[in-house]
Every structure is written in C-alpha cells, then in structure tokens.
Write an enzyme that holds these catalytic residues in place. Structure first.
Site, PDB file in Angstrom:
ATOM      1  N   LYS A 105      -0.538   3.369  -2.160  1.00  0.00           N
ATOM      2  CA  LYS A 105      -1.732   2.627  -1.707  1.00  0.00           C
ATOM      3  C   LYS A 105      -2.427   1.954  -2.874  1.00  0.00           C
ATOM      4  O   LYS A 105      -2.255   2.321  -4.038  1.00  0.00           O
ATOM      5  CB  LYS A 105      -2.706   3.559  -0.995  1.00  0.00           C
ATOM      6  CG  LYS A 105      -3.179   4.786  -1.798  1.00  0.00           C
ATOM      7  CD  LYS A 105      -4.308   4.544  -2.758  1.00  0.00           C
ATOM      8  CE  LYS A 105      -4.618   5.773  -3.613  1.00  0.00           C
ATOM      9  NZ  LYS A 105      -5.518   5.509  -4.740  1.00  0.00           N
ATOM     10  N   ASP A 133      -5.711  12.075  -0.435  1.00  0.00           N
ATOM     11  CA  ASP A 133      -5.032  10.828  -0.073  1.00  0.00           C
ATOM     12  C   ASP A 133      -3.854  11.035   0.876  1.00  0.00           C
ATOM     13  O   ASP A 133      -3.237  10.060   1.308  1.00  0.00           O
ATOM     14  CB  ASP A 133      -4.518  10.120  -1.335  1.00  0.00           C
ATOM     15  CG  ASP A 133      -5.656   9.545  -2.171  1.00  0.00           C
ATOM     16  OD1 ASP A 133      -6.748   9.323  -1.621  1.00  0.00           O
ATOM     17  OD2 ASP A 133      -5.429   9.322  -3.374  1.00  0.00           O
TER      18      ASP A 133
END
Ligand code: C5P
Length: 327
Positions: free
Chosen positions: A38, A167
């Site tokens: 990401k 995350d």
C-alpha cells in the site's frame, strides 16, 4: 474470496477441527494467494494513547506490488517457512514472522491441528513503509482459510488480521479506503482513477515504532485529527483527478522519517525535478512514493531516479488493486 475448483489438485485435509492424519480427497494440496502493498495518500497522526498506539486518519491505496504466499499441506501441525525475492535475507523464518503469527492465530481461533509449509515470494520492499509484512499476513490468512477448509468469512479474517498488525485488515480489504482508530477500522472511498506510482527504495529500512517515537519527540501532542482536512482529497479521488491528488498527498510521519534518514530529501527533490504530480514518504518510510502523470511517465521517472543514484532501486506500480485473494 474464491474456492479452488480443480478437484484434481485436492488430496488432503478436510475438517475444521482436523487432525493432520485425516486425509481427504476434498482439500487442496497447495494453495496460492497474493496480497498488495500500500501507499498512504494521507496519514494524519494523533497523540500517543495509553495503549502505546496513535489514533490515525489513514487513507490507504492498495498498489500492484504483490506478496505471494504458496501454502502446502503437511502431515504434522508445524508451520515451516521459506522465502525468496528482494530483501529475503532480512526476513526471519521463525515464529516472529507475521506469516507464522497469522498461521498460529488461525490454529488458535479454529482449534485446527493442521500444519503448513509456506513459501513467501517477496514483491513489496522489506521494512519500506509499504506494509509488505502485513501483506504476507493477509495472504497467509486467505491461503490457509482455503487450504485448511476453515470457511471463515472475510470479516472473520479481518478481525483476526487486526490482532496481527494495524495494516493487515487493509491488505485484505484492498482498493482505496480510510482507516480510523489504529488504522484498522476501514471505510471504502469512491475512487474513479488509475494512478501510476514509482516507489524509490532505500538500502536501509526504518523501524515503524522508531519513526512513531521520533514523531512523539517532535510533536508530543500529535496532529489535530480533523476529517474535514481530507475532503478535497476525497473529491480528487472521486473525480479520478491525479493532478489534484498529487497536490493533496499528506503524511505526518514524513518529518520524523526525514529527520532519521536525511538522504531522502535528495530523492524527493529529484522526483519533483522529474515532473512528478506529487511526492511523499510512504507510511513510516523510507520508501518514497512518486505519483507520475501516466504509465510512460512512471517509467521515465524510475529511470531518472536510478540514473541520479538517489535510491537503491525503484519499482513501478498502479493503484488501486483488490485486496488479498486466491490465485
Ligand atoms: O500494528 P503494527 O505492528 O503494524 O505497528 C507497529 C508499531 O507502530 C506499533 O508497535 C506502534 O509502535 C506503532 N504504531 C503506532 N500507532 C499506530 C500504528 C502503529 O504507534 N496507529
């Protein structure tokens, strides 16, 4: 999430509460899953709370740098890891690896006694601020859910994932999303564009807790967490407007990361000189994320960053892409 359809590949293991000695024709012998890294389009960080975490408003975009997990059935309940790819020598192959932690969390949650041999193909930089370890955990949850026929829902996997790292849920979720709390309470964001990124990698990583600690030293009360601050960013995403997005990229961890790795300033300056739409530290760094105008410009930026010797390597990727899935 898919279920493998190819019966010819199914040889072992069939029950959630299974014992490795129970073999069946109905489970896959090997399962492959992949999960994306990401970039944080906007990372706003509040003051440290009593749990040792910082409240965040964290806008993520999943990008086409993939971690791949190949999980094979075993006749015992061990979890055995192997790894290959860039930075593989820095990846521990013991119980501290998030892949092993994800497998153990699934065993504990379901009571299964199945084991697995798990091979990690690294495509996301190690310790780069792109959540490569979290992507490994996300892909492992998806792979073992299929290999062990656990039948857990995506919501179950996200709940288990949140216990492994802030995350991990986003790597399961994918796309473009905003995360609240520790960054793991996710809401999808309307995103009409395709964005062309270049990620400039630094030879030496930065530790996420160390960057947060430096943030605390520099900004003891944290940044103000005001959702209104992201409104123009959300409008740019809804319109698929990369030029506006480039101007609105924001990261409260950039100042501490640059303080700990001042050489990154040169990388950022060079990326701006290449005509980037926007440049920022990715997450806690030290990877520098560069938003290019289009696919061709991304390749040009990559080559110019490499020629200028302001990074160890550079990779091109697009966003957004889906979250963890079987392949
Ligand atoms: O959850 P994860 O293991 O990815 O976080 C690594 C470290 O980053 C935490 O131990 C904590 O020091 C810091 N962190 C934080 N606030 C967050 C997320 C991470 O302080 N919201």
């Amino acid at each position: 999430m898919n279920t493998p359809q190819d019966d010819a590949a199914f040889t072992h293991l069939d029950r959630t509460q299974g014992n490795p000695s129970e073999l069946s024709r109905h489970s896959p012998a090997t399962v492959t899953a992949r999960a994306p890294g990401k970039v944080n389009l906007s990372l706003r960080v509040g003051g440290l709370d009593e749990s040792g975490y910082h409240p965040l408003i964290n806008v993520f975009q999943a990008v086409s740098a993939w971690e791949e997990i190949v999980a094979s059935a075993r006749r015992d309940d061990n979890i055995v890891l192997t790894v290959q790819g860039p930075g593989a020598r820095f990846v521990p192959l013991n119980e501290t690896n998030l892949v092993a932690k994800a497998a153990r969390a699934l065993q504990k949650h379901t009571g299964t006694h199945f084991g697995a041999s798990i091979h990690i193909n690294k495509g996301v930089p190690v310790a780069g601020g792109m959540a490569g370890g979290s992507a490994d955990a996300a892909a492992t949850l998806v792979a073992l859910n299929a290999l062990w026929r656990l039948d857990l829902s995506e919501t179950d996997l996200m709940t288990i994932g949140a216990t492994l790292g802030a995350d991990v849920p986003f790597s399961l979720f994918g796309g473009t999303a905003v995360g609240y709390g520790r960054g793991d309470e996710l809401v999808r964001i309307t995103d009409a564009g395709t964005y062309h990124w270049v990620f400039a990698l630094r030879a030496k990583g930065l530790s996420t807790p160390a960057v947060f600690s430096r943030f605390d030293e520099l900004t003891p009360q944290g940044a103000a967490l005001n959702e209104c601050d992201n409104e123009r960013l959300y409008a740019a995403l809804a319109a698929g407007d990369a030029t506006s997005l480039g101007k609105l990229l924001h990261n409260d961890l950039q100042i501490p990361a640059l303080d700990m790795a001042p050489d990154l300033r040169q990388t950022i300056e060079t990326a701006h000189d290449c005509g980037a739409l926007g440049v920022l530290v990715s997450g806690s760094g030290p990877t520098i994320a560069v938003l290019a105008r289009d696919a061709e410009h991304a390749v040009t930026v990559r080559n110019e960053l490499l020629n200028a010797q302001v990074c160890q390597d550079a990779l091109v990727a697009q966003g957004s892409v889906p979250g963890a899935h079987l392949v």
